[in-house]
Design a protein around this motif. Structure first.
Motif, PDB file in Angstrom:
ATOM      1  N   LEU A 162       0.810  -1.228   0.000  1.00  0.00           N
ATOM      2  CA  LEU A 162       0.000   0.000   0.000  1.00  0.00           C
ATOM      3  C   LEU A 162       0.839   1.272   0.000  1.00  0.00           C
ATOM      4  O   LEU A 162       0.329   2.352   0.290  1.00  0.00           O
ATOM      5  CB  LEU A 162      -1.008   0.013   1.161  1.00  0.00           C
ATOM      6  CG  LEU A 162      -2.054  -1.110   1.134  1.00  0.00           C
ATOM      7  CD1 LEU A 162      -3.065  -0.921   2.251  1.00  0.00           C
ATOM      8  CD2 LEU A 162      -2.745  -1.218  -0.210  1.00  0.00           C
ATOM      9  N   GLU A 163       2.115   1.159  -0.346  1.00  0.00           N
ATOM     10  CA  GLU A 163       2.904   2.354  -0.644  1.00  0.00           C
ATOM     11  C   GLU A 163       2.519   2.852  -2.038  1.00  0.00           C
ATOM     12  O   GLU A 163       2.023   2.087  -2.880  1.00  0.00           O
ATOM     13  CB  GLU A 163       4.397   2.050  -0.605  1.00  0.00           C
ATOM     14  CG  GLU A 163       4.930   1.651   0.758  1.00  0.00           C
ATOM     15  CD  GLU A 163       5.023   2.812   1.731  1.00  0.00           C
ATOM     16  OE1 GLU A 163       4.814   3.967   1.321  1.00  0.00           O
ATOM     17  OE2 GLU A 163       5.298   2.557   2.920  1.00  0.00           O
ATOM     18  N   ILE A 164       2.743   4.132  -2.282  1.00  0.00           N
ATOM     19  CA  ILE A 164       2.461   4.717  -3.594  1.00  0.00           C
ATOM     20  C   ILE A 164       3.758   4.687  -4.398  1.00  0.00           C
ATOM     21  O   ILE A 164       4.699   5.443  -4.128  1.00  0.00           O
ATOM     22  CB  ILE A 164       1.939   6.164  -3.459  1.00  0.00           C
ATOM     23  CG1 ILE A 164       0.729   6.217  -2.530  1.00  0.00           C
ATOM     24  CG2 ILE A 164       1.615   6.724  -4.843  1.00  0.00           C
ATOM     25  CD1 ILE A 164      -0.456   5.379  -2.971  1.00  0.00           C
ATOM     26  N   ALA A 165       3.830   3.787  -5.361  1.00  0.00           N
ATOM     27  CA  ALA A 165       5.028   3.638  -6.192  1.00  0.00           C
ATOM     28  C   ALA A 165       4.815   4.373  -7.503  1.00  0.00           C
ATOM     29  O   ALA A 165       3.767   4.249  -8.139  1.00  0.00           O
ATOM     30  CB  ALA A 165       5.318   2.164  -6.451  1.00  0.00           C
ATOM     31  N   ILE A 166       5.831   5.134  -7.901  1.00  0.00           N
ATOM     32  CA  ILE A 166       5.671   6.002  -9.075  1.00  0.00           C
ATOM     33  C   ILE A 166       6.569   5.599 -10.241  1.00  0.00           C
ATOM     34  O   ILE A 166       6.489   6.202 -11.310  1.00  0.00           O
ATOM     35  CB  ILE A 166       5.948   7.473  -8.712  1.00  0.00           C
ATOM     36  CG1 ILE A 166       7.398   7.655  -8.213  1.00  0.00           C
ATOM     37  CG2 ILE A 166       4.943   7.972  -7.688  1.00  0.00           C
ATOM     38  CD1 ILE A 166       7.821   9.110  -8.072  1.00  0.00           C
ATOM     39  N   ALA A 167       7.426   4.597 -10.058  1.00  0.00           N
ATOM     40  CA  ALA A 167       8.372   4.267 -11.124  1.00  0.00           C
ATOM     41  C   ALA A 167       8.841   2.820 -10.990  1.00  0.00           C
ATOM     42  O   ALA A 167       8.832   2.246  -9.902  1.00  0.00           O
ATOM     43  CB  ALA A 167       9.581   5.208 -11.093  1.00  0.00           C
ATOM     44  N   HIS A 168       9.245   2.263 -12.104  1.00  0.00           N
ATOM     45  CA  HIS A 168       9.872   0.934 -12.108  1.00  0.00           C
ATOM     46  C   HIS A 168      10.967   0.915 -13.166  1.00  0.00           C
ATOM     47  O   HIS A 168      10.896   1.632 -14.167  1.00  0.00           O
ATOM     48  CB  HIS A 168       8.849  -0.175 -12.397  1.00  0.00           C
ATOM     49  CG  HIS A 168       8.306  -0.169 -13.801  1.00  0.00           C
ATOM     50  ND1 HIS A 168       8.896  -0.874 -14.827  1.00  0.00           N
ATOM     51  CD2 HIS A 168       7.246   0.473 -14.351  1.00  0.00           C
ATOM     52  CE1 HIS A 168       8.209  -0.684 -15.945  1.00  0.00           C
ATOM     53  NE2 HIS A 168       7.204   0.134 -15.677  1.00  0.00           N
ATOM     54  N   ARG A 169      11.987   0.109 -12.927  1.00  0.00           N
ATOM     55  CA  ARG A 169      13.016  -0.075 -13.934  1.00  0.00           C
ATOM     56  C   ARG A 169      12.499  -0.975 -15.050  1.00  0.00           C
ATOM     57  O   ARG A 169      11.672  -1.857 -14.822  1.00  0.00           O
ATOM     58  CB  ARG A 169      14.282  -0.671 -13.326  1.00  0.00           C
ATOM     59  CG  ARG A 169      15.025   0.270 -12.415  1.00  0.00           C
ATOM     60  CD  ARG A 169      16.360  -0.301 -11.948  1.00  0.00           C
ATOM     61  NE  ARG A 169      16.200  -1.502 -11.151  1.00  0.00           N
ATOM     62  CZ  ARG A 169      17.215  -2.193 -10.637  1.00  0.00           C
ATOM     63  NH1 ARG A 169      18.469  -1.785 -10.845  1.00  0.00           N
ATOM     64  NH2 ARG A 169      16.999  -3.269  -9.916  1.00  0.00           N
ATOM     65  N   GLY A 170      13.014  -0.757 -16.245  1.00  0.00           N
ATOM     66  CA  GLY A 170      12.725  -1.659 -17.348  1.00  0.00           C
ATOM     67  C   GLY A 170      13.771  -2.761 -17.402  1.00  0.00           C
ATOM     68  O   GLY A 170      14.648  -2.860 -16.532  1.00  0.00           O
ATOM     69  N   VAL A 171      13.679  -3.587 -18.420  1.00  0.00           N
ATOM     70  CA  VAL A 171      14.648  -4.673 -18.564  1.00  0.00           C
ATOM     71  C   VAL A 171      14.990  -4.869 -20.034  1.00  0.00           C
ATOM     72  O   VAL A 171      14.124  -4.837 -20.899  1.00  0.00           O
ATOM     73  CB  VAL A 171      14.111  -5.984 -17.941  1.00  0.00           C
ATOM     74  CG1 VAL A 171      12.804  -6.418 -18.599  1.00  0.00           C
ATOM     75  CG2 VAL A 171      15.135  -7.089 -18.022  1.00  0.00           C
ATOM     76  N   SER A 172      16.273  -5.015 -20.290  1.00  0.00           N
ATOM     77  CA  SER A 172      16.761  -5.377 -21.613  1.00  0.00           C
ATOM     78  C   SER A 172      17.574  -6.659 -21.463  1.00  0.00           C
ATOM     79  O   SER A 172      18.575  -6.676 -20.744  1.00  0.00           O
ATOM     80  CB  SER A 172      17.639  -4.254 -22.192  1.00  0.00           C
ATOM     81  OG  SER A 172      18.133  -4.622 -23.473  1.00  0.00           O
ATOM     82  N   ARG A 173      17.108  -7.727 -22.081  1.00  0.00           N
ATOM     83  CA  ARG A 173      17.816  -9.009 -21.995  1.00  0.00           C
ATOM     84  C   ARG A 173      18.483  -9.297 -23.333  1.00  0.00           C
ATOM     85  O   ARG A 173      17.852  -9.201 -24.396  1.00  0.00           O
ATOM     86  CB  ARG A 173      16.857 -10.140 -21.617  1.00  0.00           C
ATOM     87  CG  ARG A 173      16.260  -9.968 -20.233  1.00  0.00           C
ATOM     88  CD  ARG A 173      15.557 -11.218 -19.727  1.00  0.00           C
ATOM     89  NE  ARG A 173      14.957 -10.946 -18.424  1.00  0.00           N
ATOM     90  CZ  ARG A 173      13.656 -10.771 -18.203  1.00  0.00           C
ATOM     91  NH1 ARG A 173      12.804 -10.867 -19.213  1.00  0.00           N
ATOM     92  NH2 ARG A 173      13.213 -10.507 -16.999  1.00  0.00           N
ATOM     93  N   ASN A 174      19.748  -9.641 -23.252  1.00  0.00           N
ATOM     94  CA  ASN A 174      20.538  -9.930 -24.442  1.00  0.00           C
ATOM     95  C   ASN A 174      21.354 -11.198 -24.236  1.00  0.00           C
ATOM     96  O   ASN A 174      21.889 -11.430 -23.138  1.00  0.00           O
ATOM     97  CB  ASN A 174      21.505  -8.781 -24.749  1.00  0.00           C
ATOM     98  CG  ASN A 174      20.795  -7.497 -25.115  1.00  0.00           C
ATOM     99  OD1 ASN A 174      20.418  -7.285 -26.252  1.00  0.00           O
ATOM    100  ND2 ASN A 174      20.594  -6.621 -24.136  1.00  0.00           N
ATOM    101  N   TYR A 175      21.449 -11.991 -25.283  1.00  0.00           N
ATOM    102  CA  TYR A 175      22.418 -13.074 -25.295  1.00  0.00           C
ATOM    103  C   TYR A 175      23.769 -12.511 -25.712  1.00  0.00           C
ATOM    104  O   TYR A 175      23.846 -11.667 -26.621  1.00  0.00           O
ATOM    105  CB  TYR A 175      22.016 -14.170 -26.287  1.00  0.00           C
ATOM    106  CG  TYR A 175      20.809 -14.980 -25.869  1.00  0.00           C
ATOM    107  CD1 TYR A 175      20.890 -15.872 -24.804  1.00  0.00           C
ATOM    108  CD2 TYR A 175      19.596 -14.857 -26.534  1.00  0.00           C
ATOM    109  CE1 TYR A 175      19.789 -16.620 -24.410  1.00  0.00           C
ATOM    110  CE2 TYR A 175      18.493 -15.594 -26.147  1.00  0.00           C
ATOM    111  CZ  TYR A 175      18.595 -16.480 -25.088  1.00  0.00           C
ATOM    112  OH  TYR A 175      17.508 -17.221 -24.700  1.00  0.00           O
ATOM    113  N   VAL A 176      24.814 -12.954 -25.054  1.00  0.00           N
ATOM    114  CA  VAL A 176      26.182 -12.632 -25.475  1.00  0.00           C
ATOM    115  C   VAL A 176      26.847 -13.950 -25.842  1.00  0.00           C
ATOM    116  O   VAL A 176      27.015 -14.832 -24.990  1.00  0.00           O
ATOM    117  CB  VAL A 176      26.970 -11.921 -24.360  1.00  0.00           C
ATOM    118  CG1 VAL A 176      28.423 -11.712 -24.792  1.00  0.00           C
ATOM    119  CG2 VAL A 176      26.325 -10.572 -24.033  1.00  0.00           C
TER     120      VAL A 176
END
Length: 371
Positions: A162-176
């Motif tokens: 019940l906290e007010i969250a305003i942002a989230h990180r995105g994700v970039s997945r890559n094979y190396v």
């Protein structure tokens, strides 16, 4: 039916994704909400999958959307209880999806029903959007946004305590893919083989993470790369030609897939790692709403009044679908009952007190926006 009754029914639907099978759960909620005057529409996605769109109110004014996902992750691990039968024990509600995030959906439904019982919105519209396939490829939300118009405001009921969250990180997945000539394991290498390159890559990424830690955000942690898979086997007595890694790169809002890939390339180049390929696998942008946004302020104030405690805007530590709604011009924040530490784990539970307070908080916010 109150939120706990609704949650008990929702847990009984096995909506493990894949394959999902969210349609029966969506139909159940539609049948409930129709009794209170909601116009319900099933957005069919095929393969027993569907979104539920339920709306009440037709007058001029803003549209507030309450959103959640109906699918859950597989119930792996040492469950001591049936994950698809909700169990009440000592103030806790156990079952797959209680925190992530059928608890949030159930609380949203009871809050919306309370509004309907008071005569519905006095201005604008209240929309409930419960989608399929959030846990895999966001099929439900992407299809909804492709077909329907925008809303003014949205709350995603992911577990934030019940906290007010305003942002989230995105994700970039890559094979190396790290390349070098294969050789018989009994013979010495002419140069660095692909396994040695993998070891160097691990250290290169550790250095890159230190550099990334200098990137700051108002509420989010710095970007960070984790290695989630490594494979290089060909045969017991062969040093393989290629060793493959899968990188999970948590990125800040505004960072593109190309920028993330460039950072990885530069980090490997600085470490002298050559003859490698970077292959995109998955990308989801970060999302954010400014902390001084008036909708954020309204939600923080209603939380303070209800819980009698001050709080500041928070980060949502996992990825979610805020980014897609914000990208369509919808002022979207994240707030729901439960703890993210319970998501994707065995013996998942939600505190009864949390779901009841969530109902009250959602009702207060709805009243402020459309009443």
């Amino acid at each position: 039916m109150d939120a706990i009754d609704l949650l008990e029914q929702l847990i009984s639907f096995d909506t493990t994704s894949p394959p999902g099978n969210e349609r029966p759960a969506a139909m159940f909620l539609a049948d409930v909400l129709k009794n209170y005057g909601f116009h319900c529409e099933m957005q069919e996605l095929g393969n027993n999958r569907a979104n539920l769109i339920a709306v009440i109110g037709e007058g001029a004014g803003p549209e507030l959307m309450l959103n959640g996902h109906l699918d859950v992750v597989p119930a792996h691990g040492q469950w001591r209880l049936n994950p698809f039968v909700m169990t009440r024990e000592k103030g806790r509600l156990y079952g797959r999806g209680t925190s992530d995030m059928k608890g949030g959906i159930a609380a949203m439904c009871e809050a919306a029903i309370r509004i309907a019982q008071k005569g519905g919105p006095q201005k604008g519209r209240l929309k409930l959007l419960f989608v399929a396939d959030e846990e895999c490829s966001n099929l439900g939300t992407m299809k909804y946004l492709e077909v329907y118009g925008t809303s003014d405001y949205a709350i995603i009921g992911e577990p934030t305590g019940l906290e007010i969250a305003i942002a989230h990180r995105g994700v970039s997945r890559n094979y190396v893919d790290l390349h070098a000539p294969a050789r018989h394991a009994a013979l010495p290498a002419a140069g660095r083989d692909s396994i040695e390159k993998a070891g160097l890559t691990i250290w290169a990424l550790k250095r890159l993470n230190r550099e990334l830690s200098a990137m700051r955000h108002e509420v989010l942690p710095s970007p960070r790369i984790s290695i989630t898979m490594m494979h290089g086997y060909e045969k017991d007595n062969v040093v393989p030609e290629t060793t493959r890694m899968l990188l999970d790169f948590r990125i800040l809002p505004g960072m593109s897939q190309q920028q993330a890939e460039k950072l990885i390339k530069n980090g490997l180049r600085k470490a002298g790692i050559t003859d490698c390929s970077i292959i995109p696998h998955f990308y989801m942008p970060g999302g954010e709403l400014p902390s001084d946004n008036s909708f954020v302020g309204l939600c923080l104030e209603e939380r303070r009044r209800l819980l009698q405690s001050e709080s500041r805007p928070k980060a949502f530590d996992a990825s979610c679908e805020q980014c897609f709604f914000v990208g369509h011009g919808i002022q979207t924040l994240i707030c729901g009952p439960g703890n993210l530490s319970q998501a994707h784990t065995f013996n998942e539970y939600l505190e009864e007190d949390q779901i009841r307070k969530a109902v009250d908080l959602y009702e207060r916010i709805i009243d402020k926006i459309i009443n």
